[in-house]
Motif scaffolding. Structure first.
Motif, PDB file in Angstrom:
ATOM      1  N   SER A  82       0.807  -1.214   0.000  1.00 15.48           N
ATOM      2  CA  SER A  82       0.000   0.000   0.000  1.00 15.48           C
ATOM      3  C   SER A  82       0.848   1.275   0.000  1.00 15.48           C
ATOM      4  N   PHE A  83       2.078   1.166   0.521  1.00 15.08           N
ATOM      5  CA  PHE A  83       2.980   2.319   0.583  1.00 15.08           C
ATOM      6  C   PHE A  83       4.382   1.808   0.900  1.00 15.08           C
ATOM      7  N   ARG A  84       5.363   2.637   0.711  1.00 11.82           N
ATOM      8  CA  ARG A  84       6.747   2.274   1.025  1.00 11.82           C
ATOM      9  C   ARG A  84       7.026   2.633   2.484  1.00 11.82           C
ATOM     10  N   LEU A  85       7.606   1.693   3.210  1.00 12.57           N
ATOM     11  CA  LEU A  85       7.847   1.910   4.631  1.00 12.57           C
ATOM     12  C   LEU A  85       9.341   1.955   4.920  1.00 12.57           C
ATOM     13  N   SER A  86       9.733   2.919   5.747  1.00 19.94           N
ATOM     14  CA  SER A  86      11.118   3.003   6.211  1.00 19.94           C
ATOM     15  C   SER A  86      11.132   3.084   7.728  1.00 19.94           C
ATOM     16  N   SER A  87      12.288   2.755   8.300  1.00 21.20           N
ATOM     17  CA  SER A  87      12.424   2.737   9.757  1.00 21.20           C
ATOM     18  C   SER A  87      13.889   2.867  10.116  1.00 21.20           C
ATOM     19  N   MET A  88      14.147   3.069  11.404  1.00 21.15           N
ATOM     20  CA  MET A  88      15.537   3.099  11.869  1.00 21.15           C
ATOM     21  C   MET A  88      16.041   1.694  12.195  1.00 21.15           C
ATOM     22  N   GLY A  89      15.192   0.668  12.034  1.00 23.56           N
ATOM     23  CA  GLY A  89      15.647  -0.688  12.292  1.00 23.56           C
ATOM     24  C   GLY A  89      14.522  -1.692  12.278  1.00 23.56           C
ATOM     25  N   ALA A  90      14.905  -2.951  12.432  1.00 25.77           N
ATOM     26  CA  ALA A  90      13.929  -4.049  12.441  1.00 25.77           C
ATOM     27  C   ALA A  90      13.550  -4.365  13.873  1.00 25.77           C
ATOM     28  N   ILE A  91      12.962  -3.400  14.542  1.00 28.05           N
ATOM     29  CA  ILE A  91      12.667  -3.525  15.962  1.00 28.05           C
ATOM     30  C   ILE A  91      11.189  -3.853  16.142  1.00 28.05           C
ATOM     31  N   GLY A  92      10.901  -4.736  17.104  1.00 23.15           N
ATOM     32  CA  GLY A  92       9.517  -5.133  17.322  1.00 23.15           C
ATOM     33  C   GLY A  92       9.034  -6.050  16.215  1.00 23.15           C
ATOM     34  N   ALA A  93       7.864  -5.711  15.665  1.00 20.02           N
ATOM     35  CA  ALA A  93       7.247  -6.567  14.646  1.00 20.02           C
ATOM     36  C   ALA A  93       7.729  -6.255  13.234  1.00 20.02           C
ATOM     37  N   LEU A  94       8.741  -5.417  13.099  1.00 16.55           N
ATOM     38  CA  LEU A  94       9.212  -5.037  11.760  1.00 16.55           C
ATOM     39  C   LEU A  94      10.213  -6.027  11.178  1.00 16.55           C
TER      40      LEU A  94
ATOM     41  N   THR B 242      37.945  -6.886  19.936  1.00 14.25           N
ATOM     42  CA  THR B 242      38.494  -5.592  20.344  1.00 14.25           C
ATOM     43  C   THR B 242      37.442  -4.717  21.027  1.00 14.25           C
ATOM     44  N   GLY B 243      36.179  -5.183  21.053  1.00 13.38           N
ATOM     45  CA  GLY B 243      35.116  -4.432  21.729  1.00 13.38           C
ATOM     46  C   GLY B 243      34.145  -3.732  20.822  1.00 13.38           C
ATOM     47  N   GLN B 244      34.278  -3.899  19.518  1.00 10.33           N
ATOM     48  CA  GLN B 244      33.291  -3.305  18.609  1.00 10.33           C
ATOM     49  C   GLN B 244      31.944  -4.010  18.779  1.00 10.33           C
ATOM     50  N   VAL B 245      30.864  -3.226  18.746  1.00  8.47           N
ATOM     51  CA  VAL B 245      29.524  -3.754  19.008  1.00  8.47           C
ATOM     52  C   VAL B 245      28.663  -3.666  17.758  1.00  8.47           C
ATOM     53  N   ASN B 246      28.034  -4.767  17.421  1.00  4.57           N
ATOM     54  CA  ASN B 246      27.047  -4.814  16.341  1.00  4.57           C
ATOM     55  C   ASN B 246      25.689  -5.115  16.964  1.00  4.57           C
ATOM     56  N   ALA B 247      24.770  -4.153  16.874  1.00  4.35           N
ATOM     57  CA  ALA B 247      23.415  -4.338  17.416  1.00  4.35           C
ATOM     58  C   ALA B 247      22.373  -4.314  16.314  1.00  4.35           C
ATOM     59  N   GLU B 248      22.798  -4.518  15.068  1.00  7.47           N
ATOM     60  CA  GLU B 248      21.886  -4.330  13.943  1.00  7.47           C
ATOM     61  C   GLU B 248      21.697  -5.561  13.064  1.00  7.47           C
ATOM     62  N   GLN B 249      22.770  -6.135  12.591  1.00  5.27           N
ATOM     63  CA  GLN B 249      22.678  -7.102  11.503  1.00  5.27           C
ATOM     64  C   GLN B 249      23.517  -8.327  11.788  1.00  5.27           C
ATOM     65  N   SER B 250      22.948  -9.497  11.523  1.00  7.04           N
ATOM     66  CA  SER B 250      23.683 -10.745  11.634  1.00  7.04           C
ATOM     67  C   SER B 250      23.758 -11.374  10.255  1.00  7.04           C
ATOM     68  N   GLY B 251      24.898 -11.248   9.626  1.00  2.03           N
ATOM     69  CA  GLY B 251      25.025 -11.744   8.262  1.00  2.03           C
ATOM     70  C   GLY B 251      24.058 -11.042   7.334  1.00  2.03           C
ATOM     71  N   ALA B 252      23.210 -11.820   6.666  1.00  4.06           N
ATOM     72  CA  ALA B 252      22.247 -11.239   5.722  1.00  4.06           C
ATOM     73  C   ALA B 252      20.937 -10.834   6.391  1.00  4.06           C
ATOM     74  N   ALA B 253      20.813 -11.069   7.700  1.00  4.94           N
ATOM     75  CA  ALA B 253      19.557 -10.779   8.403  1.00  4.94           C
ATOM     76  C   ALA B 253      19.687  -9.492   9.216  1.00  4.94           C
ATOM     77  N   TYR B 254      18.788  -8.532   8.966  1.00  9.47           N
ATOM     78  CA  TYR B 254      18.767  -7.297   9.742  1.00  9.47           C
ATOM     79  C   TYR B 254      17.792  -7.495  10.892  1.00  9.47           C
ATOM     80  N   LEU B 255      18.305  -7.458  12.122  1.00 10.33           N
ATOM     81  CA  LEU B 255      17.526  -7.899  13.282  1.00 10.33           C
ATOM     82  C   LEU B 255      17.310  -6.826  14.335  1.00 10.33           C
TER      83      LEU B 255
END
Length: 415
Positions: free
Chosen positions: A59-71, A302-315
């Protein structure tokens, strides 16, 4: 259902209220009518309603700051455009027109005697969207609590839609033994008078359950769940020692159940604020004993943090992590914690890794403490060599030998 066609134009850019402040009646109407209006796009930071699906995205194009919750299902289907952005920058980008906002669709409480509506369950970027939009369409939901803080005057609303329906609720997560172990290590850093920032979920809930013997805790957070109510009722959360906003819990989003919403209704002990206050570096810099707790998908040696993406999956998403990591690490008597389980997928995948499989959400130069169920690794001020040793010590034992081999190069050259 409201007919949106008199208010929307082809090509309009829409900003929704997010999380438990999502205007579900308006979202449902847009899903049904958006294709007929044509070429619409929309932004929402997080969603828990389940209304956004790969099918409804037509119905429309959706954007967000991440795949949080039900996204998350949307990213998996390639139907969500992710904007890498700190939550504190959403409102400024709306104001600047970088995130387009021709139409604001929001959910508000009924008005007070002065004609002002509370933003209810969400404070963050609502006011910025209202100020920027050509048309403001608001669900006035009699089931939404009137929470002190961000107010929208009736004069700012172009179309008011009265509704009476339960707002979105997010039930407390089930706490596992691993969550409890992580929580114990995190709680050790929270003393009497600490000011807490945390998210919602199993680990934050488990941490809050361990704080019953603390005194005069405070809150300054981007989001809060039902665990807040338990701390207040136990007499633990008083905000009495905060240098600013003494006696008041500062928050941007209430994400929980009716119990939380009823507690917040007309309660002067909480104030809902925009991210320009909840996440502002100057404001956070005035708080001592600030303990910030955030999550991650993986952390490298070294302490770098990834809170967004695991491989090909944006979580996940960038969220407010960086703002609060920096604030906690710099707070006198405070600290910043990144909490995660040591492994995933039934113990077959280590979350302490030689190299990240996704982007760097928080730089190693900002990281303070990493916690898993096996302990806490205090990294601030430590050499890269020492960081590898401390992180391996809190990794799942099944992966430590492999991680030692990967760390050898860093330990040999010192970087």
């Amino acid at each position: 259902m409201i007919d949106l066609s008199p208010y929307l134009r082809r090509g309009d850019r829409i900003v929704f209220g997010q999380a438990c402040g999502e205007p579900v009646s308006l979202v449902s109407a847009l899903i049904e009518q958006g294709a007929r209006i044509g070429d619409l796009s929309a932004f929402i930071a997080t969603s828990f309603s389940g209304l956004f699906t790969p099918e409804s995205a037509d119905s429309f194009r959706l954007s967000s700051m991440g795949a949080i919750g039900a996204l998350r299902s949307m990213t998996k289907a390639g139907k969500l455009q992710v904007i890498p952005i700190h939550v504190s920058q959403v409102a400024p980008m709306i104001t600047a027109g970088i995130i387009g906002c021709d139409v604001a669709m929001i959910q508000l409480s009924p008005a007070d005697a002065n004609g002002n509506h509370s933003c209810g369950l969400i404070g963050d970027y609502v006011r910025a969207a209202v100020d920027k939009a050509r048309v403001v369409i608001a669900e006035i939901n009699e089931a939404v609590p009137y929470v002190p803080g961000e107010l929208i005057p009736a004069s700012a609303i172009d179309v008011a839609i009265p509704v009476s329906r339960p707002p979105v609720e997010v039930a407390p997560a089930k706490i596992s033994t691993t969550d409890e172990a992580i929580a114990r290590h995190c709680a050790a850093y929270i003393d009497d008078g600490s000011v807490i920032q945390t998210g919602v979920g199993a680990v934050p809930d488990a941490i809050l359950r361990l704080l019953g013997d603390r005194r005069d805790l405070g809150v300054h957070s981007g989001m809060l769940g039902d665990g807040l109510v338990e701390l207040v009722q136990a007499g633990v959360l008083t905000n009495a020692r905060k240098e600013i906003d003494t006696g008041v819990s500062i928050n941007g989003a209430l994400i929980g159940t009716r119990r939380l919403y009823d507690w917040a209704h007309n309660n002067p002990a909480i104030r809902m604020c925009a991210t320009s206050y909840t996440h502002d570096a100057a404001v956070l810099g005035r708080l001592s004993r600030l303990v910030t707790i955030n999550s991650a998908l993986e952390v490298d040696l070294t302490g770098q943090v990834n809170a967004e993406q695991s491989g090909a999956a944006y979580l996940g998403g960038t969220g407010g992590q960086v703002d609060f990591v920096r604030a906690g690490a710099r707070s006198p008597g405070g600290c910043s914690i990144i909490a995660l389980s040591a492994s995933a997928k039934g113990g077959s995948l280590s979350k302490i890794v030689p190299c990240l499989s996704g982007p760097v959400t928080t730089a190693r130069s900002d990281v303070d403490i990493i916690v898993t169920e096996y302990g806490a690794a205090e990294l601030k001020g430590q050499t890269l060599t020492e960081r590898t040793r401390r992180l391996i010590a809190i990794a799942d034992p099944a992966f430590r030998e492999e991680l030692e081999r990967s760390a050898h190069i860093i330990q040999q050259r010192g970087f």
